[in-house]
Design a protein around this motif. Sequence first.
Motif, short mmCIF file in Angstrom:
data_model
loop_
_atom_site.label_atom_id
_atom_site.label_comp_id
_atom_site.label_asym_id
_atom_site.label_seq_id
_atom_site.Cartn_x
_atom_site.Cartn_y
_atom_site.Cartn_z
N GLU A 22 0.84 -1.21 0.00
CA GLU A 22 0.00 0.00 0.00
C GLU A 22 0.87 1.26 0.00
N LEU A 23 1.91 1.26 0.80
CA LEU A 23 2.80 2.42 0.86
C LEU A 23 3.62 2.59 -0.41
N ALA A 24 3.81 1.52 -1.17
CA ALA A 24 4.50 1.62 -2.45
C ALA A 24 3.67 2.36 -3.49
N PHE A 25 2.36 2.43 -3.24
CA PHE A 25 1.45 3.07 -4.20
C PHE A 25 1.01 4.46 -3.81
N GLU A 26 1.13 4.83 -2.54
CA GLU A 26 0.62 6.13 -2.09
C GLU A 26 1.59 6.86 -1.18
N VAL A 27 1.46 8.18 -1.19
CA VAL A 27 2.17 9.04 -0.25
C VAL A 27 1.12 9.96 0.36
N ASP A 28 1.31 10.32 1.62
CA ASP A 28 0.33 11.22 2.23
C ASP A 28 0.80 12.67 2.12
N PRO A 29 -0.14 13.61 2.24
CA PRO A 29 0.21 15.02 2.10
C PRO A 29 1.28 15.48 3.09
N ASP A 30 1.25 14.97 4.31
CA ASP A 30 2.21 15.40 5.32
C ASP A 30 3.64 15.02 4.92
N ASP A 31 3.83 13.80 4.44
CA ASP A 31 5.18 13.39 4.01
C ASP A 31 5.64 14.24 2.82
N LEU A 32 4.72 14.46 1.88
CA LEU A 32 5.09 15.24 0.69
C LEU A 32 5.44 16.67 1.05
N VAL A 33 4.63 17.33 1.87
CA VAL A 33 4.92 18.73 2.21
C VAL A 33 6.23 18.84 2.98
N GLN A 34 6.52 17.88 3.84
CA GLN A 34 7.79 17.93 4.58
C GLN A 34 8.97 17.84 3.62
N ASP A 35 8.87 16.96 2.62
CA ASP A 35 9.94 16.87 1.61
C ASP A 35 10.05 18.16 0.81
N LEU A 36 8.92 18.68 0.35
CA LEU A 36 8.95 19.90 -0.46
C LEU A 36 9.52 21.07 0.33
N GLU A 37 9.08 21.25 1.57
CA GLU A 37 9.57 22.35 2.39
C GLU A 37 11.05 22.22 2.72
N ALA A 38 11.56 20.99 2.78
CA ALA A 38 12.98 20.76 3.06
C ALA A 38 13.81 20.77 1.78
N GLY A 39 13.16 20.95 0.63
CA GLY A 39 13.88 20.95 -0.63
C GLY A 39 14.31 19.58 -1.11
N ARG A 40 13.71 18.54 -0.54
CA ARG A 40 14.04 17.16 -0.94
C ARG A 40 13.11 16.73 -2.07
N THR A 41 13.48 17.11 -3.27
CA THR A 41 12.64 16.81 -4.43
C THR A 41 13.34 15.92 -5.45
N ASP A 42 14.52 15.44 -5.12
CA ASP A 42 15.21 14.54 -6.03
C ASP A 42 14.47 13.21 -6.12
N GLY A 43 14.28 12.74 -7.32
CA GLY A 43 13.71 11.41 -7.51
C GLY A 43 12.24 11.37 -7.82
N TYR A 44 11.54 12.50 -7.69
CA TYR A 44 10.10 12.48 -7.98
C TYR A 44 9.63 13.82 -8.53
#
Length: 140
Positions: A22-44
């Motif tokens: 299930e986690l291989a198919f979805e990401v939640d908004p909280d994980d995504l926003v934390q990555d975006l705000e930290a500038g971790r956008t490599d790979g997606y």
Amino acid sequence: MTRTLAYPAAPPEAAAKHFAAELAFEVDPDDLVQDLEAGRTDGYVVVETRAPEAFAHARIPGAINLPYRDLTAESTEHLDRDLVYVCYCESTVCNAATKGALKLAQLGFKVKRLSGGITAWIAAGYPVEGTTEPAIRCAC
């Protein structure tokens, strides 16, 4: 017997396999926003899969618009096949993200879907770009 346990829980090994998938198919908004705000956008890449008017209305900062109806081998030939495409749409009652992820996967791309779409994103108070008026709607 309780309704909660009317169907027995799966063995731990089966549950682990299921939830990992299930986690291989979805990401939640909280994980995504934390990555975006930290500038971790490599790979997606974050992808809005609804129509261009929905993208203009409200979008996740940095997202690109790839309407699922327009996804073909020709329209995606410029995309990097080494990236994961995180698809989103309006909400859980809109399936444009599912349709977009399916088409991209059929074309050979790695994909995930953002849980809850832009509606969950906005409800959590995360930033959006666009006009945000009128209210969010499916628009797929």
